[in-house]
Design an enzyme around this catalytic site. Structure first.
Site, PDB file in Angstrom:
ATOM      1  N   TYR A 134      90.108 -11.846   7.738  1.00 41.48           N
ATOM      2  CA  TYR A 134      91.551 -11.782   7.986  1.00 41.48           C
ATOM      3  C   TYR A 134      92.313 -11.411   6.732  1.00 41.48           C
ATOM      4  CZ  TYR A 134      96.320 -13.559   8.050  1.00 41.48           C
ATOM      5  OH  TYR A 134      97.676 -13.690   7.881  1.00 41.48           O
ATOM      6  N   THR A 153     100.757 -12.293   3.969  1.00 43.72           N
ATOM      7  CA  THR A 153     100.322 -13.674   3.796  1.00 43.72           C
ATOM      8  C   THR A 153      99.923 -13.961   2.357  1.00 43.72           C
ATOM      9  OG1 THR A 153      98.570 -15.256   4.415  1.00 43.72           O
ATOM     10  CG2 THR A 153      98.011 -12.941   4.495  1.00 43.72           C
ATOM     11  N   ASP A 154      99.990 -15.241   1.977  1.00 41.87           N
ATOM     12  CA  ASP A 154      99.522 -15.638   0.652  1.00 41.87           C
ATOM     13  C   ASP A 154      98.004 -15.604   0.539  1.00 41.87           C
ATOM     14  OD1 ASP A 154      98.912 -17.848   2.230  1.00 41.87           O
ATOM     15  OD2 ASP A 154      99.944 -19.312   0.964  1.00 41.87           O
ATOM     16  N   GLU A 155      97.309 -15.506   1.667  1.00 36.11           N
ATOM     17  CA  GLU A 155      95.844 -15.539   1.628  1.00 36.11           C
ATOM     18  C   GLU A 155      95.243 -14.313   0.947  1.00 36.11           C
ATOM     19  OE1 GLU A 155      93.765 -16.999   5.059  1.00 36.11           O
ATOM     20  OE2 GLU A 155      95.596 -17.885   5.883  1.00 36.11           O
ATOM     21  N   LYS A 176      94.566  -8.023   5.741  1.00 37.00           N
ATOM     22  CA  LYS A 176      95.976  -8.058   5.342  1.00 37.00           C
ATOM     23  C   LYS A 176      96.159  -7.475   3.942  1.00 37.00           C
ATOM     24  CE  LYS A 176      99.129  -9.342   7.148  1.00 37.00           C
ATOM     25  NZ  LYS A 176     100.095  -8.604   8.011  1.00 37.00           N
TER      26      LYS A 176
END
Length: 352
Positions: free
Chosen positions: A159, A133-135, A163
């Site tokens: 989260y 993810t970009d997060e 990741k």
């Protein structure tokens, strides 16, 4: 040749499997733990395909994974399996560490042991593709350039931290053990079969049911929206031609504020299925207390994958969101079915 797809009954993983069989007869073994967001109904179009084998298990179950690898001898593992909802990670982070960190670690170890047994042409052909993810990059200011693959990791939620940890494990297993890995970091996905806890499906379903449309804070948090079928086409392209050890950012070039997304959904519903009382759906918008540590803006610079692999999104936000709303209008029974167990209680706890 065979592909092992983990997290195959989830939103993005199931799209990848369905799309795979639209273009190929190559067998797929799909593995999913069938947690609250994983449903076999997402795989119904391929469940009777003799080239598709479904296994109900967790990626952390090393015996099951090792047996799959020994029996089916896949040329690739595509890892979609993850806990992925920020709100749930704030309420209960341990499940995210178990699946996203320890689960990825155990899957990598199984892949490493399997890779070491490969000989001849099978060895250089093998790939482990990790979907992220970009997060992991943190948050952006209003005028900051979009996230590039060279951005430092600065995760801000349980989260995204989990990741980020999994991404680092994948990188380390490549550099230390020579495991042939690829990593993709995507922006916010939307589209059919999306579990209705995320913004877009939640707004569609609440609107149709006459419920409030909860918008965090001032609704000006910006996300880059990526149609799920564009995302899975990009993953297939990275699997086919990506450079080992590299990361590819996948985005839709669609930066939108959350409130603008909700208003767009309301306007489409006003057009496709107006309220019985004639009032616009936007009257159901209700601003709620912002969540802790809410990142203000995400944006993806997807030029690398376009430049090196020739991929770019086929859908604009306008075309993709209309297709998505229409799908939910046509499949309200599916959305009701997958949200029967514990869903309403979770919404009440989260939004009050």
């Amino acid at each position: 040749m065979t592909i092992l797809v983990t997290g195959s009954a989830g939103f993005i993983g199931s799209c990848f499997v369905r799309q795979h069989f639209e273009n190929s007869t190559e067998p797929v073994v799909s593995l999913d733990a069938l947690t609250y967001a994983g449903h076999l109904s997402t795989l119904l179009p391929v469940m009777n395909n003799p080239a598709h084998t479904f296994v109900h298990a967790n990626i952390g179950d090393t015996q099951v994974v090792a047996d799959i690898l020994a029996t089916h001898k896949p040329r690739a593992i595509v890892n979609f399996a993850a806990e992925s909802h920020v709100d749930r990670s704030i309420l209960g982070p341990e499940a995210f560490l178990q699946t996203n960190v320890m689960g990825t670690f155990r899957l990598l170890e199984c892949a490493r042991a399997y890779f070491e047994t490969l000989q001849g042409e099978e060895r250089p052909q093998f790939r482990f593709l990790h979907v992220s993810t970009d997060e992991v990059y943190g948050t952006l200011g209003k005028n900051d350039p979009p996230f590039a693959e060279t951005n430092a990791y600065q995760p801000n939620s349980p989260y995204s931290a989990s990741k980020a940890a999994s991404d680092h494990l994948v990188r380390a297993w490549h550099h230390t053990y020579g495991l042939p890995v690829l990593t993709t970091n995507c922006s916010n996905n939307y589209g059919p079969y999306h579990f209705p806890e995320k913004l877009i499906p939640l707004m569609i379903m609440n609107a149709l049911q006459g419920k409030p449309l909860p918008v965090y804070g001032d609704g000006q948090q910006i996300r880059d929206w990526l149609f799920v079928e564009d995302h899975t086409r990009a993953i297939a392209r990275v699997l086919e031609a990506g450079t080992l050890g590299e990361t590819y950012n996948i985005g839709g070039w669609n930066e939108k504020a959350n409130l603008d997304v909700v208003n767009t959904i309301c306007a489409i519903l006003d057009d496709l299925q107006p309220r019985a009382d004639g009032q616009p759906y936007a009257t159901q918008i209700a601003f709620v207390k912002d969540r802790p540590g809410h990142d203000r803006r995400y944006a993806i610079d997807a030029r690398k994958i376009e430049r090196e692999l020739g991929w770019k999104p086929a859908e604009t936000f306008d075309t993709g969101i209309r297709k998505t709303v229409q799908w939910y209008l046509n499949n309200q029974e599916w959305a009701t079915q997958v949200t029967e167990q514990g869903y309403r209680e979770w919404l009440e706890k989260q939004y009050g």
